[in-house]
Design a protein around this motif. Structure first.
Motif, PDB file in Angstrom:
ATOM      1  N   HIS A 186     -76.275  -5.070  -5.484  1.00 54.64           N
ATOM      2  CA  HIS A 186     -76.691  -3.901  -4.713  1.00 54.64           C
ATOM      3  C   HIS A 186     -78.187  -3.968  -4.394  1.00 54.64           C
ATOM      4  CE1 HIS A 186     -76.668   0.179  -3.203  1.00 54.64           C
ATOM      5  NE2 HIS A 186     -77.628   0.518  -4.042  1.00 54.64           N
ATOM      6  N   LEU A 187     -78.981  -4.352  -5.393  1.00 57.76           N
ATOM      7  CA  LEU A 187     -80.423  -4.460  -5.168  1.00 57.76           C
ATOM      8  C   LEU A 187     -80.750  -5.574  -4.172  1.00 57.76           C
ATOM      9  CD1 LEU A 187     -81.762  -3.954  -8.802  1.00 57.76           C
ATOM     10  CD2 LEU A 187     -81.925  -2.352  -6.886  1.00 57.76           C
ATOM     11  N   GLN A 188     -79.984  -6.659  -4.223  1.00 56.28           N
ATOM     12  CA  GLN A 188     -80.199  -7.734  -3.245  1.00 56.28           C
ATOM     13  C   GLN A 188     -79.940  -7.233  -1.831  1.00 56.28           C
ATOM     14  OE1 GLN A 188     -77.885 -10.930  -5.688  1.00 56.28           O
ATOM     15  NE2 GLN A 188     -79.229 -12.064  -4.306  1.00 56.28           N
ATOM     16  N   GLY A 189     -78.913  -6.415  -1.671  1.00 60.43           N
ATOM     17  CA  GLY A 189     -78.631  -5.867  -0.351  1.00 60.43           C
ATOM     18  C   GLY A 189     -79.718  -4.927   0.137  1.00 60.43           C
ATOM     19  N   LEU A 190     -80.281  -4.158  -0.769  1.00 58.36           N
ATOM     20  CA  LEU A 190     -81.322  -3.194  -0.392  1.00 58.36           C
ATOM     21  C   LEU A 190     -82.665  -3.865  -0.115  1.00 58.36           C
ATOM     22  CD1 LEU A 190     -80.764  -0.231  -2.904  1.00 58.36           C
ATOM     23  CD2 LEU A 190     -80.308  -0.221  -0.442  1.00 58.36           C
ATOM     24  N   TYR A 191     -82.979  -4.903  -0.914  1.00 59.62           N
ATOM     25  CA  TYR A 191     -84.338  -5.459  -0.886  1.00 59.62           C
ATOM     26  C   TYR A 191     -84.391  -6.932  -0.476  1.00 59.62           C
ATOM     27  CZ  TYR A 191     -85.713  -1.132  -3.186  1.00 59.62           C
ATOM     28  OH  TYR A 191     -85.947   0.198  -3.484  1.00 59.62           O
ATOM     29  N   GLU A 192     -83.355  -7.402   0.204  1.00 62.28           N
ATOM     30  CA  GLU A 192     -83.373  -8.738   0.821  1.00 62.28           C
ATOM     31  C   GLU A 192     -83.546  -9.869  -0.186  1.00 62.28           C
ATOM     32  OE1 GLU A 192     -85.675  -8.516   4.763  1.00 62.28           O
ATOM     33  OE2 GLU A 192     -86.461  -6.809   3.621  1.00 62.28           O
ATOM     34  N   VAL A 241     -82.455 -13.152  -2.161  1.00 63.57           N
ATOM     35  CA  VAL A 241     -81.661 -14.342  -1.842  1.00 63.57           C
ATOM     36  C   VAL A 241     -81.440 -15.151  -3.115  1.00 63.57           C
ATOM     37  CG1 VAL A 241     -81.562 -16.482  -0.504  1.00 63.57           C
ATOM     38  CG2 VAL A 241     -82.631 -14.432   0.488  1.00 63.57           C
ATOM     39  N   THR A 242     -80.177 -15.397  -3.456  1.00 62.89           N
ATOM     40  CA  THR A 242     -79.856 -16.174  -4.652  1.00 62.89           C
ATOM     41  C   THR A 242     -80.175 -17.650  -4.408  1.00 62.89           C
ATOM     42  OG1 THR A 242     -78.099 -14.633  -5.290  1.00 62.89           O
ATOM     43  CG2 THR A 242     -78.050 -16.836  -6.269  1.00 62.89           C
ATOM     44  N   GLU A 243     -81.001 -18.221  -5.271  1.00 65.28           N
ATOM     45  CA  GLU A 243     -81.364 -19.640  -5.159  1.00 65.28           C
ATOM     46  C   GLU A 243     -80.516 -20.510  -6.082  1.00 65.28           C
ATOM     47  OE1 GLU A 243     -86.025 -19.718  -4.079  1.00 65.28           O
ATOM     48  OE2 GLU A 243     -85.603 -18.973  -6.091  1.00 65.28           O
TER      49      GLU A 243
END
Length: 204
Positions: A153-159, A161-163
């Motif tokens: 959810h936080l990745q969606g809100l704050y862009e 990117v999983t490395e």
């Protein structure tokens, strides 16, 4: 500063001054090594030109260690420095410039050369479309599988990117975030997981 402008595409500007043809090329160069490789390509593409003068800011606009320039046989200070001054004055990062000169037999004098080389870069800069490069920070975290939804959810809100990801007894994630969002992400991850999730910035 959350980021800086970089060239969005390559541009070319050409003009004739007292029978000499000046071709100014600009493009993105992300490192001094990439800049020098591109300069070699331009030299190979214009083997009969008299001069291949260049300058670059191959990093953030204020990174003096990423600067470079060359007069390539023109009188000292008449080509590379004026070109670099134009690049630095633009505030654009990761940018390289090469001015190819086909000599026409008429000497321009010191002032004329400075104007030709610096002016060519200045004219090309006016044609240059730019994009924004954002400062990114990599972080590492470990969490239980039940907390993955919070991270996603936080990745969606704050862009974010999983490395890299490792799935074992727990999940290990390396995630890259825009620098301006990092403090908010760290605070919310801790709050929403009741302290179970801690993001650690990493140089990797």
């Amino acid at each position: 500063m959350s980021g800086y402008p970089i060239p969005a595409e390559a541009v070319e500007w050409s003009e004739e001054i007292k029978k000499s043809r000046f071709i100014t090329l600009l493009r993105q160069v992300a490192s001094p090594e990439q800049a020098k490789a591109w300069i070699a390509e331009v030299r190979a593409a214009h083997p009969t030109a008299r001069h291949h003068c260049w300058a670059f800011v191959a990093g953030a606009p204020d990174d003096s260690q990423a600067y470079g320039f060359s007069d390539d046989g023109e009188p000292s200070g008449t080509a590379g420095k004026p070109m670099l001054a134009q690049l630095m004055g633009s505030g654009i990062g990761e940018i390289g410039a090469v001015v190819v000169r086909y000599y026409g037999g008429v000497l321009l004098g010191t002032g004329g050369l400075v104007k030709a080389y610096g002016g060519g870069v200045g004219a090309a800069l006016k044609l240059l479309p730019v994009a924004t490069k954002r400062y990114m920070v990599s972080t590492f975290l470990e969490c239980d599988y039940g907390d993955l939804g919070t991270i996603e959810h936080l990745q969606g809100l704050y862009e974010g990117v999983t490395e890299a990801a490792e799935y074992g007894a727990r999940v290990g994630l390396r995630i890259r975030w825009p620098k301006e969002h990092l403090a908010s992400v760290q605070a919310l991850a801790c709050e929403r997981s009741q302290g179970r999730i801690m993001l650690r910035p990493t140089d990797a």
